[in-house]
Design an enzyme around this catalytic site. Structure first.
Site, PDB file in Angstrom:
ATOM      1  N   GLU A  50      -1.736  12.690  -4.213  1.00  0.00           N
ATOM      2  CA  GLU A  50      -1.835  12.008  -5.815  1.00  0.00           C
ATOM      3  C   GLU A  50      -1.355  13.766  -6.363  1.00  0.00           C
ATOM      4  OE1 GLU A  50      -4.217  10.913  -9.810  1.00  0.00           O
ATOM      5  OE2 GLU A  50      -5.050  10.840  -8.006  1.00  0.00           O
ATOM      6  N   CYS A 245      -5.122   8.026 -10.247  1.00  0.00           N
ATOM      7  CA  CYS A 245      -5.211   7.874 -11.510  1.00  0.00           C
ATOM      8  C   CYS A 245      -3.898   8.617 -11.798  1.00  0.00           C
ATOM      9  CB  CYS A 245      -5.936   8.839 -12.937  1.00  0.00           C
ATOM     10  SG  CYS A 245      -7.588   8.338 -12.180  1.00  0.00           S
ATOM     11  N   ASN A 376      -4.924   0.727  -9.621  1.00  0.00           N
ATOM     12  CA  ASN A 376      -5.951   2.088  -9.022  1.00  0.00           C
ATOM     13  C   ASN A 376      -6.949   1.569  -9.208  1.00  0.00           C
ATOM     14  OD1 ASN A 376      -6.161   4.825  -7.714  1.00  0.00           O
ATOM     15  ND2 ASN A 376      -6.336   5.218 -10.317  1.00  0.00           N
ATOM     16  N   GLU A 377      -7.726   2.278 -10.139  1.00  0.00           N
ATOM     17  CA  GLU A 377      -9.077   2.574 -10.526  1.00  0.00           C
ATOM     18  C   GLU A 377     -10.209   1.125 -11.665  1.00  0.00           C
ATOM     19  OE1 GLU A 377     -11.651   6.116  -8.396  1.00  0.00           O
ATOM     20  OE2 GLU A 377     -11.193   6.427 -10.671  1.00  0.00           O
TER      21      GLU A 377
END
Length: 660
Positions: A50, A245, A376-377
């Site tokens: 990331e 993120c 993603n989350e």
């Protein structure tokens, strides 16, 4: 948690060293080498990338110029320009949004006769310059009618002394790229680039760039060799990109859009990095994404290091910790089309639209994409609603693509339970579990997957790291305490590779002068880099992956914290070896005797690799990069029993040839 595990965890956390009152009897373990429990997933141990902590721009992407195209929110950020030059209009930044929306700005310099004018770029916390290295400068430029402006390009060391230069003489009134190369005469850790304009008239400049010649595989838009080598040395099974993120964005407008990161580097649209002001204690207002490192380069990097590519795409949801913004369900089509087009970009024939672009970029062969993440989350019913639509569209066209699905930001609680129950009922392919927690949590959860449903979805341990001081506060250290706890936890991942098919530590990279989050697997400055103790734990697992899990027991129990010892065992059919991993999470020596069943014989000499430290707070550093690192030696084996004393606070890997 069992009482023994509480004692083990507290001993590790407190750093208490206790000496046994009397000689200990060996712990007797049994390995059933002839009983294959499950094959090891070929993708088991991988990499999570990331763009956080200056991982891309300023990190693995080898570009040395910050804000090379004047697209930062403050157009001259990163450039030192005389104040009177801005006030007098000697330099202005022109915005041509309608003509060139992906890269609208350029700098216009107006030169009066017989005068010179200079601008200086500070790089990403300085520029790392190596003596004797060739540097390749380029820019786009055009002269206005009647102008005759020449550029002198100069490298400056930490003290501002000139250590290399060249000249560039643009000609013509249309935009053209100009290149020049020169060699640095000295080394600098925080160098700068000075561009001096001389002559008279008006000149326009854009995409001012500087790369070292020796990038990974000598590519012109290349990556930093030492950082890629550290990744390659892990022999990763997969590379997850671009996050994280970053995928979501704080709002949807600054989400990651892969189509804007491919094609000509000059046409890639820069955006702000969502980590620039996420943490007040490490605000980074000059953190942007140029996308010089884009999806093509990620696929290429995956191929270079032998990792399966694992792209993660936005599912129509921004970060729920920030804005909570979502796109309306009836407006999801562009997001879904991005996913379908990405598969075509990676795998499509060169006659297809996106396959043709891949070929034009220099890679006509497909990238062999097999899996993709949706979101993603994310969490909640709004994620399930969007995932369901994505899954239907992707599976109907590409049924063999495996989909990675979010289980939210943590390994338990209402969010996790809702998604876990719901996605299992939907027969999801792979569920992505994340856990950032204390070393104690990792020790006490090493048996987490022993009781998971073998018939349900597979598990991706997508983000994990032991945090020494709590999560998200900037005080965490990559100390031996955290690495040892991760090594213990990973015995449980390996033991259950029929359920857990992939795992990756996160985050991956961090610049020592530009980080936002700790801990991180690899640290670097502008010239140097090093792997943390956690890195070497990951490396020992990945480099000793084996091909199949075999049972290792104490009595009838798996070894997961009893007597402070954690263990897992695989066989490696490629080398004909048994591979035993042992972790001692206590402050006392643990003698062990491992009886190996199901083999005719074991070679008399094996190899023992140890990773340990007497200091639980011990760290590696730029000045001491291998302070805590693996050491190898031979181990004598008698008969079919392997005996060793596991030192306090240590991780052992034993490889022994076996004759089945």
């Amino acid at each position: 948690m069992k009482p023994q595990r509480i004692i083990t965890a507290l001993s590790l956390l407190m750093g208490v060293y206790t000496t046994p009152l009397a000689a200990q009897q060996p712990l007797n373990f049994t390995v059933k080498a002839g009983e294959i429990k499950t094959p090891v997933s070929p993708n088991m141990w991988g990499i999570f990338f990331e763009d956080i902590n200056l991982s891309a721009d300023g990190g693995i992407y080898a570009e040395l110029v910050k804000n090379r195209s004047f697209e930062f929110s403050t157009p001259l950020m990163g450039w030192s320009v005389p104040r009177n030059a801005v006030a007098s209009g000697q330099i202005v930044v022109v915005n041509r949004q309608e003509d060139h929306p992906s890269n609208p700005r350029f700098a216009r310099i107006t030169m009066p006769a017989t005068r010179s004018f200079e601008i200086v770029n500070e790089g990403f916390r300085g520029m790392g310059i190596k003596s004797g290295e060739q540097y390749n400068f380029s820019l786009y430029a055009r002269q206005q009618e009647g102008a005759a402006v020449k550029l002198t390009v100069t490298l400056l060391d930490d003290a501002g002394k000139e250590i290399g230069s060249t000249t560039v003489s643009p000609a013509g009134s249309s935009w053209q790229q100009y290149k020049a190369s020169f060699t640095a005469a000295a080394t600098a850790s925080k160098g700068k680039l000075k561009v001096t304009f001389s002559g008279n008239g008006v000149i326009d400049v854009d995409m001012i760039s500087l790369f070292p010649q020796h990038t990974w595989k000598e590519r012109s838009n290349g990556l930093r060799t030492d950082l890629v080598q550290l990744l390659a040395d892990l022999h990763p099974g997969f590379l997850r990109f671009p996050g994280g993120c970053i995928v979501e964005g704080r709002e949807l407008v600054n989400r990651y859009q892969w189509k804007k990161t491919v094609g000509d580097v000059n046409d890639r649209e820069l955006i702000i990095n969502r980590w620039n002001n996420e943490f007040p204690h490490r605000a980074t207002p000059d953190y942007f994404q140029s996308f010089g490192l884009g999806f093509f380069e990620y696929f290429q990097l995956s191929e270079d290091i032998g990792a399966s590519p694992l792209p993660i795409l936005n599912c129509g949801m921004a970060c729920q910790f920030n804005s909570g913004e979502v796109v309306a369900v009836n407006e999801l089509d562009p997001y879904i089309q991005d996913a379908l087009d990405l598969i075509e970009f990676a795998n499509g024939d060169v006659t297809s639209k996106w396959g043709a672009l891949r070929a034009k970029m220099g890679h006509p062969a497909p990238f062999n994409l097999k899996m993709m993440g949706v979101g993603n989350e994310q969490w909640g019913p709004q994620y399930v609603e969007r995932y369901t639509i994505f899954a239907k569209a992707i599976k109907s066209k590409y049924p063999d693509i495996k989909l990675i699905n979010s289980l939210g930001p943590g390994p338990d609680g209402d969010r996790f339970t809702f998604l876990n129950d719901t996605l299992r009922k939907l027969n999801a392919d792979i569920l992505d579990e994340h856990y950032y927690s204390s070393p104690e949590w990792f020790l006490s959860n090493a048996a987490r997957y022993d009781s998971y449903d073998r018939k349900g979805p597979k598990i991706f341990a997508g983000e994990y790291a032991a945090h020494s001081k709590g999560v998200g506060n900037g005080d965490n250290k990559n100390n031996w305490q955290s690495a040892l706890a991760e090594a213990a936890f990973m015995t449980g991942l390996e033991r259950n590779t029929d359920v857990v098919v992939m795992a990756s530590y996160a985050p991956l990279l961090a610049h020592v002068d530009g980080w936002q989050w700790t801990p991180d697997l690899i640290w670097f400055d502008n010239l140097r880099s090093y792997g943390t103790p956690n890195y070497y734990v990951q490396k020992l697992y990945a480099n000793n992956k084996g091909t199949a899990v075999v049972p290792m027991l104490k009595g009838n129990q798996v070894i997961s914290g009893q007597d402070s010892v954690y263990a897992s065992t695989v066989v490696d059919d490629a080398t004909g070896e048994l591979v035993i991993k042992l972790v001692n999470a206590s402050a006392t020596v643990k003698p062990v005797a491992v009886a190996v069943q199901g083999v005719k014989s074991i070679a008399a000499n094996g190899k023992l690799t140890t990773l340990r430290s007497d200091d639980l707070q011990g760290l590696n550093s730029l000045d001491r990069p291998t302070g805590i690192s693996p050491e190898e030696k031979n181990i004598d084996i008698k008969g079919k029993t392997i005996r060793t004393d596991i030192a306090p606070w240590s991780f052992y890997v034993i490889r022994a040839k076996i004759n089945k």
